[in-house]
Structure formats: C-alpha cells, structure tokens
Design a protein around this motif. Structure first.
Motif, PDB file in Angstrom:
ATOM      1  N   ALA A  12      36.252  -4.967 -40.238  1.00 39.76           N
ATOM      2  CA  ALA A  12      34.827  -4.641 -40.233  1.00 39.76           C
ATOM      3  C   ALA A  12      34.153  -4.838 -41.583  1.00 39.76           C
ATOM      4  O   ALA A  12      32.935  -4.730 -41.672  1.00 39.76           O
ATOM      5  CB  ALA A  12      34.637  -3.205 -39.759  1.00 39.76           C
ATOM      6  N   GLY A  13      34.936  -5.107 -42.627  1.00 41.98           N
ATOM      7  CA  GLY A  13      34.339  -5.191 -43.961  1.00 41.98           C
ATOM      8  C   GLY A  13      33.734  -3.853 -44.360  1.00 41.98           C
ATOM      9  O   GLY A  13      32.689  -3.785 -45.005  1.00 41.98           O
ATOM     10  N   ALA A  14      34.403  -2.760 -43.958  1.00 40.63           N
ATOM     11  CA  ALA A  14      33.874  -1.416 -44.157  1.00 40.63           C
ATOM     12  C   ALA A  14      34.245  -0.866 -45.536  1.00 40.63           C
ATOM     13  O   ALA A  14      35.160  -1.350 -46.205  1.00 40.63           O
ATOM     14  CB  ALA A  14      34.413  -0.489 -43.068  1.00 40.63           C
ATOM     15  N   GLU A  15      33.530   0.160 -45.924  1.00 36.87           N
ATOM     16  CA  GLU A  15      33.835   0.908 -47.148  1.00 36.87           C
ATOM     17  C   GLU A  15      34.380   2.275 -46.750  1.00 36.87           C
ATOM     18  O   GLU A  15      33.783   2.973 -45.923  1.00 36.87           O
ATOM     19  CB  GLU A  15      32.560   1.078 -47.982  1.00 36.87           C
ATOM     20  CG  GLU A  15      32.739   1.974 -49.196  1.00 36.87           C
ATOM     21  CD  GLU A  15      31.418   2.332 -49.855  1.00 36.87           C
ATOM     22  OE1 GLU A  15      31.424   3.218 -50.730  1.00 36.87           O
ATOM     23  OE2 GLU A  15      30.369   1.759 -49.470  1.00 36.87           O
ATOM     24  N   LEU A  16      35.513   2.652 -47.292  1.00 36.89           N
ATOM     25  CA  LEU A  16      36.103   3.952 -46.981  1.00 36.89           C
ATOM     26  C   LEU A  16      35.446   5.013 -47.861  1.00 36.89           C
ATOM     27  O   LEU A  16      35.643   5.046 -49.067  1.00 36.89           O
ATOM     28  CB  LEU A  16      37.613   3.917 -47.207  1.00 36.89           C
ATOM     29  CG  LEU A  16      38.409   5.162 -46.800  1.00 36.89           C
ATOM     30  CD1 LEU A  16      38.228   5.456 -45.311  1.00 36.89           C
ATOM     31  CD2 LEU A  16      39.881   4.991 -47.128  1.00 36.89           C
ATOM     32  N   VAL A  17      34.644   5.865 -47.238  1.00 38.71           N
ATOM     33  CA  VAL A  17      33.878   6.870 -47.975  1.00 38.71           C
ATOM     34  C   VAL A  17      34.673   8.159 -48.142  1.00 38.71           C
ATOM     35  O   VAL A  17      34.613   8.823 -49.178  1.00 38.71           O
ATOM     36  CB  VAL A  17      32.556   7.164 -47.232  1.00 38.71           C
ATOM     37  CG1 VAL A  17      31.778   8.297 -47.906  1.00 38.71           C
ATOM     38  CG2 VAL A  17      31.698   5.913 -47.160  1.00 38.71           C
ATOM     39  N   LYS A  18      35.456   8.516 -47.126  1.00 41.14           N
ATOM     40  CA  LYS A  18      36.233   9.755 -47.162  1.00 41.14           C
ATOM     41  C   LYS A  18      37.467   9.588 -46.312  1.00 41.14           C
ATOM     42  O   LYS A  18      37.409   8.961 -45.254  1.00 41.14           O
ATOM     43  CB  LYS A  18      35.392  10.919 -46.638  1.00 41.14           C
ATOM     44  CG  LYS A  18      36.131  12.264 -46.556  1.00 41.14           C
ATOM     45  CD  LYS A  18      35.238  13.342 -45.965  1.00 41.14           C
ATOM     46  CE  LYS A  18      35.974  14.665 -45.847  1.00 41.14           C
ATOM     47  NZ  LYS A  18      35.124  15.730 -45.248  1.00 41.14           N
ATOM     48  N   VAL A  80      35.727   8.729 -42.921  1.00 46.47           N
ATOM     49  CA  VAL A  80      34.387   8.165 -42.764  1.00 46.47           C
ATOM     50  C   VAL A  80      34.364   6.745 -43.330  1.00 46.47           C
ATOM     51  O   VAL A  80      34.806   6.506 -44.460  1.00 46.47           O
ATOM     52  CB  VAL A  80      33.318   9.022 -43.483  1.00 46.47           C
ATOM     53  CG1 VAL A  80      31.932   8.390 -43.313  1.00 46.47           C
ATOM     54  CG2 VAL A  80      33.326  10.457 -42.959  1.00 46.47           C
ATOM     55  N   PHE A  81      33.840   5.816 -42.522  1.00 44.00           N
ATOM     56  CA  PHE A  81      33.681   4.425 -42.952  1.00 44.00           C
ATOM     57  C   PHE A  81      32.191   4.098 -42.997  1.00 44.00           C
ATOM     58  O   PHE A  81      31.451   4.424 -42.062  1.00 44.00           O
ATOM     59  CB  PHE A  81      34.367   3.469 -41.964  1.00 44.00           C
ATOM     60  CG  PHE A  81      35.853   3.624 -41.885  1.00 44.00           C
ATOM     61  CD1 PHE A  81      36.692   2.929 -42.750  1.00 44.00           C
ATOM     62  CD2 PHE A  81      36.421   4.473 -40.937  1.00 44.00           C
ATOM     63  CE1 PHE A  81      38.071   3.063 -42.666  1.00 44.00           C
ATOM     64  CE2 PHE A  81      37.797   4.614 -40.846  1.00 44.00           C
ATOM     65  CZ  PHE A  81      38.630   3.911 -41.720  1.00 44.00           C
ATOM     66  N   LYS A  82      31.770   3.425 -44.046  1.00 38.54           N
ATOM     67  CA  LYS A  82      30.379   2.996 -44.137  1.00 38.54           C
ATOM     68  C   LYS A  82      30.294   1.498 -43.877  1.00 38.54           C
ATOM     69  O   LYS A  82      31.049   0.710 -44.446  1.00 38.54           O
ATOM     70  CB  LYS A  82      29.792   3.315 -45.505  1.00 38.54           C
ATOM     71  CG  LYS A  82      28.278   3.116 -45.572  1.00 38.54           C
ATOM     72  CD  LYS A  82      27.681   3.680 -46.847  1.00 38.54           C
ATOM     73  CE  LYS A  82      26.153   3.621 -46.803  1.00 38.54           C
ATOM     74  NZ  LYS A  82      25.534   4.212 -48.032  1.00 38.54           N
ATOM     75  N   VAL A  83      29.360   1.094 -42.992  1.00 39.22           N
ATOM     76  CA  VAL A  83      29.175  -0.309 -42.637  1.00 39.22           C
ATOM     77  C   VAL A  83      27.679  -0.637 -42.661  1.00 39.22           C
ATOM     78  O   VAL A  83      26.832   0.256 -42.680  1.00 39.22           O
ATOM     79  CB  VAL A  83      29.754  -0.619 -41.240  1.00 39.22           C
ATOM     80  CG1 VAL A  83      31.256  -0.417 -41.212  1.00 39.22           C
ATOM     81  CG2 VAL A  83      29.072   0.238 -40.166  1.00 39.22           C
ATOM     82  N   LYS A  84      27.348  -1.919 -42.657  1.00 33.65           N
ATOM     83  CA  LYS A  84      25.945  -2.329 -42.680  1.00 33.65           C
ATOM     84  C   LYS A  84      25.311  -2.252 -41.286  1.00 33.65           C
ATOM     85  O   LYS A  84      24.149  -1.884 -41.144  1.00 33.65           O
ATOM     86  CB  LYS A  84      25.827  -3.756 -43.213  1.00 33.65           C
ATOM     87  CG  LYS A  84      26.156  -3.885 -44.695  1.00 33.65           C
ATOM     88  CD  LYS A  84      25.977  -5.323 -45.168  1.00 33.65           C
ATOM     89  CE  LYS A  84      26.286  -5.441 -46.651  1.00 33.65           C
ATOM     90  NZ  LYS A  84      26.135  -6.849 -47.138  1.00 33.65           N
ATOM     91  N   ASN A  85      26.084  -2.607 -40.266  1.00 37.74           N
ATOM     92  CA  ASN A  85      25.543  -2.689 -38.917  1.00 37.74           C
ATOM     93  C   ASN A  85      26.640  -2.289 -37.936  1.00 37.74           C
ATOM     94  O   ASN A  85      27.719  -2.895 -37.920  1.00 37.74           O
ATOM     95  CB  ASN A  85      25.047  -4.115 -38.640  1.00 37.74           C
ATOM     96  CG  ASN A  85      24.443  -4.285 -37.272  1.00 37.74           C
ATOM     97  OD1 ASN A  85      25.123  -4.182 -36.260  1.00 37.74           O
ATOM     98  ND2 ASN A  85      23.148  -4.552 -37.229  1.00 37.74           N
ATOM     99  N   THR A  86      26.377  -1.293 -37.101  1.00 37.87           N
ATOM    100  CA  THR A  86      27.445  -0.778 -36.242  1.00 37.87           C
ATOM    101  C   THR A  86      27.764  -1.707 -35.072  1.00 37.87           C
ATOM    102  O   THR A  86      28.919  -1.789 -34.643  1.00 37.87           O
ATOM    103  CB  THR A  86      27.089   0.621 -35.712  1.00 37.87           C
ATOM    104  OG1 THR A  86      25.790   0.601 -35.115  1.00 37.87           O
ATOM    105  CG2 THR A  86      27.110   1.640 -36.845  1.00 37.87           C
ATOM    106  N   LEU A  87      26.756  -2.413 -34.529  1.00 44.13           N
ATOM    107  CA  LEU A  87      27.047  -3.363 -33.451  1.00 44.13           C
ATOM    108  C   LEU A  87      27.896  -4.515 -33.973  1.00 44.13           C
ATOM    109  O   LEU A  87      28.865  -4.931 -33.320  1.00 44.13           O
ATOM    110  CB  LEU A  87      25.765  -3.895 -32.825  1.00 44.13           C
ATOM    111  CG  LEU A  87      25.963  -4.940 -31.709  1.00 44.13           C
ATOM    112  CD1 LEU A  87      26.833  -4.383 -30.591  1.00 44.13           C
ATOM    113  CD2 LEU A  87      24.628  -5.420 -31.166  1.00 44.13           C
ATOM    114  N   GLU A  88      27.559  -5.018 -35.144  1.00 41.65           N
ATOM    115  CA  GLU A  88      28.370  -6.075 -35.740  1.00 41.65           C
ATOM    116  C   GLU A  88      29.790  -5.578 -35.996  1.00 41.65           C
ATOM    117  O   GLU A  88      30.769  -6.305 -35.800  1.00 41.65           O
ATOM    118  CB  GLU A  88      27.739  -6.565 -37.041  1.00 41.65           C
ATOM    119  CG  GLU A  88      28.533  -7.696 -37.687  1.00 41.65           C
ATOM    120  CD  GLU A  88      27.978  -8.112 -39.047  1.00 41.65           C
ATOM    121  OE1 GLU A  88      28.593  -8.987 -39.669  1.00 41.65           O
ATOM    122  OE2 GLU A  88      26.957  -7.553 -39.477  1.00 41.65           O
ATOM    123  N   THR A  89      29.910  -4.330 -36.425  1.00 44.93           N
ATOM    124  CA  THR A  89      31.236  -3.739 -36.636  1.00 44.93           C
ATOM    125  C   THR A  89      32.029  -3.720 -35.333  1.00 44.93           C
ATOM    126  O   THR A  89      33.219  -4.068 -35.312  1.00 44.93           O
ATOM    127  CB  THR A  89      31.088  -2.303 -37.178  1.00 44.93           C
ATOM    128  OG1 THR A  89      30.464  -2.357 -38.465  1.00 44.93           O
ATOM    129  CG2 THR A  89      32.437  -1.609 -37.291  1.00 44.93           C
TER     130      THR A  89
END
Length: 415
Positions: A12-18, A80-89
């Motif tokens: 997903a190209g996500a950022e791990l926030v927590k 918690v993961f932070k992403v730009k767009n949840t549908l794209e994720t």
C-alpha cells in the motif's frame, strides 16, 4: 486474506504511525457493522460519507487497528497505517494478493450478459479447476477488491466481472487485475446517456485489454466496434451466434452445435447460447476436455433475477428484472414470446439512455412487433415504457400502460 505489517507497508505504500500489536497477521474490513476482533479497519469514502468518521466505532467493535488519511486515530488502536487514499490502498492490497497467489485471471465485461457469461465460465471451469468468481454483480472497484481478497488459498482460476458507467473505470480494474484472459460479451446502448455514442461505449469496454498480459488471450463477440477499439497485439478470438447450428429450442432448454461439437444449456434464448461460446472458447484455451466443457455448460443455472424461472399460483413467471437496456430487452423478450404460449410481457422504463431515451424505447416496441405472436399481451410500467407500447398498439397488439408497479400488480391479480 491475512496481511502482515511489512506486506501492508510494501503493497500500500503506507506509513506505520503506531504499532503496539502483539499480532502481525491481519484481515481487512471496510464495514464497522461486520468487523471482527483483530481485523484492520479500512475506511472507504464516498460522495456523502467518510469512513474515517467511524474509526472509534471500529476499534470499539474489536478492530486491532485502522488505516487513516488524516491525523486523528483512536488512542486504543493497537496499530495504525497512514495512506493517501483508502480506495487506492484497497486496490493495491488486492493486486498484491492477486500476484502472491497468481491464479489464472479471467476478466469479463460487456454491455449486457456479463454476469450470465461470468456464471457460465465459472460453471464450466469449475469442472476442472478450483475457481473463484465475482459475487452476483459486485463488479465495481470495491466488489473487485472483495472478490480478490476472498479468494481461497488454493484458487487456480479467478473470474472477475467488470462493470462501468464511464471512461477509465474498466481500465482501472484491468490495471489491478492484470488479466490473463479478457472477455467482452458485446457492446450496445447501455449507458449511452453517460457516454454519448455507441463508439464511446465500445471504447470504454475495450479498456479491459489495457493491462491484459502480452501473452494473454482476448475473446470477444464478433463485433466491428470491438475490433476497431480493442488495441491488443496478442491473440484475439471472436465468436458469434452465426457460427452456431441450433438443433433444439424449447422452454428452459437449448441444444446446439459449435465448431463441430454438440452442447446443451438448461436455459432458452439464442443470446444465452452466444454467451456460452466465450466459456467454450476459454475452456479449450485452458486445455479442458470436451466432456468436461459439455458437463459444465449443462450444469449452469441462472442466478437471481436473470431469467429466473418461478412457478407462482399456477403460472410460469420468468423474472429477468435485474437490469435492462434496449439490446438485452429485445433479446430476452424475443426468446420468451417465441417459446411460450399466450405470453404476457411486463416491461418497465430503461434508464441512462440520454436524450434519445424516448426514441430508443419506441424502437424496442417496433422490433417486438415483428417477432411477437398476436396472442402476446404487453403491460408497460412508466412513462418511458409507455413509448414501447405505441408501435405495438399500432400493429394491433394488446397493450396497457400503468403509472407504477403497484397499479400493474393490482391489475394482474385482478385478471
């Protein structure tokens, strides 16, 4: 499908926030009403809703964590993961799983008949492969993701139905599906109100080949518009009802010869025979035997509201009410009136036909007046469907129009 945190970050190209979770295997859920303990909540967004408004509810319902696009997340979320767009994720996670399991992927679209064709393909291929398919007509981006992520671990063939309302939608689905085989049942006037012309409809349907693998196979109805706009350099196979010799037509049964071999369907209508040709063609390309293909076609059963035969109070009722466009209406009614005695046809308004909607309804009536027996009665419901009845009345058919379904139902019960 279970994902670990590294797979999610990669896919997903996500950022791990927590992350204080004791587990590192997570299922994905997009619905707080059905979310299970330990799952990750992926909040989808729409024109009138934002799934991130329900983050707290998801965690309270047992979710281990969530995806976010903003800064807020519940304090008691474990991961918690932070992403730009949840549908794209969602699409990227589906694509990751598609490639991880790497089944043979079959993509199916068309102006009409795509769900029926998908079901026929599944019925045939299931005789030889462990197959998985789109549920019902869940053929948009969310349905695609649900289909892929519910794929069993041992799936060998994944059959994905692709719907569209405008340009770019099938291309997007094709991008994340990466099909090995692509099927177009036909291109007609469905959605012409949105796309403006038959050429544009064909262009939109032909987006299915944008991400068809170079060594894949394109299978389609022998249609000049499809041939014109299907930009694919690999193998192309076209089929047509004109290539079929129909041996027997009767209620709930068809028998025919295609490419020198005999097949049976427990459903009527030449358009259903034509839909089956893509399943036959695909099965042979996948190395299946004639015996298994024949058995698979004979096992096909229509799904709800698609030529669903019911016996109600002594009458045989065929419910083909899921959806309609001028081409599918002509085909379905033609099959019905030619096979049943004293037929009664109930027709409603067709939507998304644009500025020509009244003329297109009238053309259906003109066509039906040439194929229906004079014993056929037509009941139309709605102001657009009323236009279907005009040429039928002019040709001497019994036609009665109603404002709504309730009035039509009362009339049918009364007689």
């Amino acid at each position: 499908m279970m994902f670990n945190s590294n797979e999610i970050l990669k896919a997903a190209g996500a950022e791990l926030v927590k992350n204080i979770s004791q587990s590192d295997d997570f299922d994905i859920s997009t619905d707080t009403r059905t979310i299970k303990k330990g799952e990750l909540y992926l909040p989808l967004k729409g024109v009138s809703f934002d799934g991130e408004d329900f983050l707290d509810k998801a965690i309270e319902s047992g979710a281990a964590g969530c995806f976010i696009t903003k800064d807020y997340f519940p304090e008691n979320a474990m991961i918690v993961f932070k992403v730009k767009n949840t549908l794209e994720t969602y699409l990227r996670l589906a694509n990751f799983y598609r490639n991880k399991k790497n089944p043979i992927v079959v993509a199916v679209t068309g102006s009409s008949g795509k769900t029926t064709t998908k079901e026929m393909i599944y019925s045939v291929l299931s005789e030889h492969f462990k197959a998985h398919k789109t549920l019902s007509n869940h053929n948009n981006e969310i349905g695609f993701c649900q289909t892929v992520l519910s794929m069993p671990e041992d799936c060998e063939v994944l059959i994905v139905e692709m719907g569209m309302r405008g340009f770019g939608e099938i291309e997007l689905l094709s991008k994340y599906a990466e099909p090995d085989y692509a099927v177009i049942t036909n291109t007609g006037s469905a959605h012409i109100g949105r796309l403006g012309s038959l050429d544009n409809i064909a262009k939109a349907k032909c987006e299915i080949v944008k991400y068809l693998k170079n060594d894949g196979v394109f299978i389609a109805q022998n249609n000049e518009r499809i041939k014109k706009f299907a930009e694919f350099d690999g193998e192309k196979i076209y089929y047509s009802i004109n290539d079929v010799e129909v041996l027997e037509r009767k209620p709930s049964y068809s028998r025919y010869i295609y490419n020198g071999k005999e097949y049976e369907l427990n459903v009527e209508g030449d358009y259903n025979i034509e839909n089956s040709l893509s399943a036959i063609t695909l099965a042979y390309k996948l190395g299946m035997s004639y015996e298994k293909i024949r058995k698979g076609l004979a096992s096909y059963k229509p799904i709800e509201k698609r030529w669903e035969v019911q016996d109600i109070r002594g009458y045989k009722v065929i419910n083909d009410s899921y959806n309609a466009n001028p081409d599918s209406m002509k085909a379905a009614v033609s099959a019905f009136v030619q096979l049943y005695k004293n037929p009664v046809v109930v027709l409603g308004d067709m939507g998304e036909l644009g500025e020509s909607e009244q003329e297109l309804h009238k053309q259906v009536g003109e066509y039906l007046s040439t194929v229906a027996p004079k014993t056929c009665k037509f009941l139309t419901v709605g102001h657009l469907a009323e236009k279907i009845g005009i040429p039928l009345q002019e040709k001497g058919f019994y036609v009665k129009n109603f404002e709504n379904n309730e009035e039509a139902a009362e009339f049918m019960l009364a007689i």
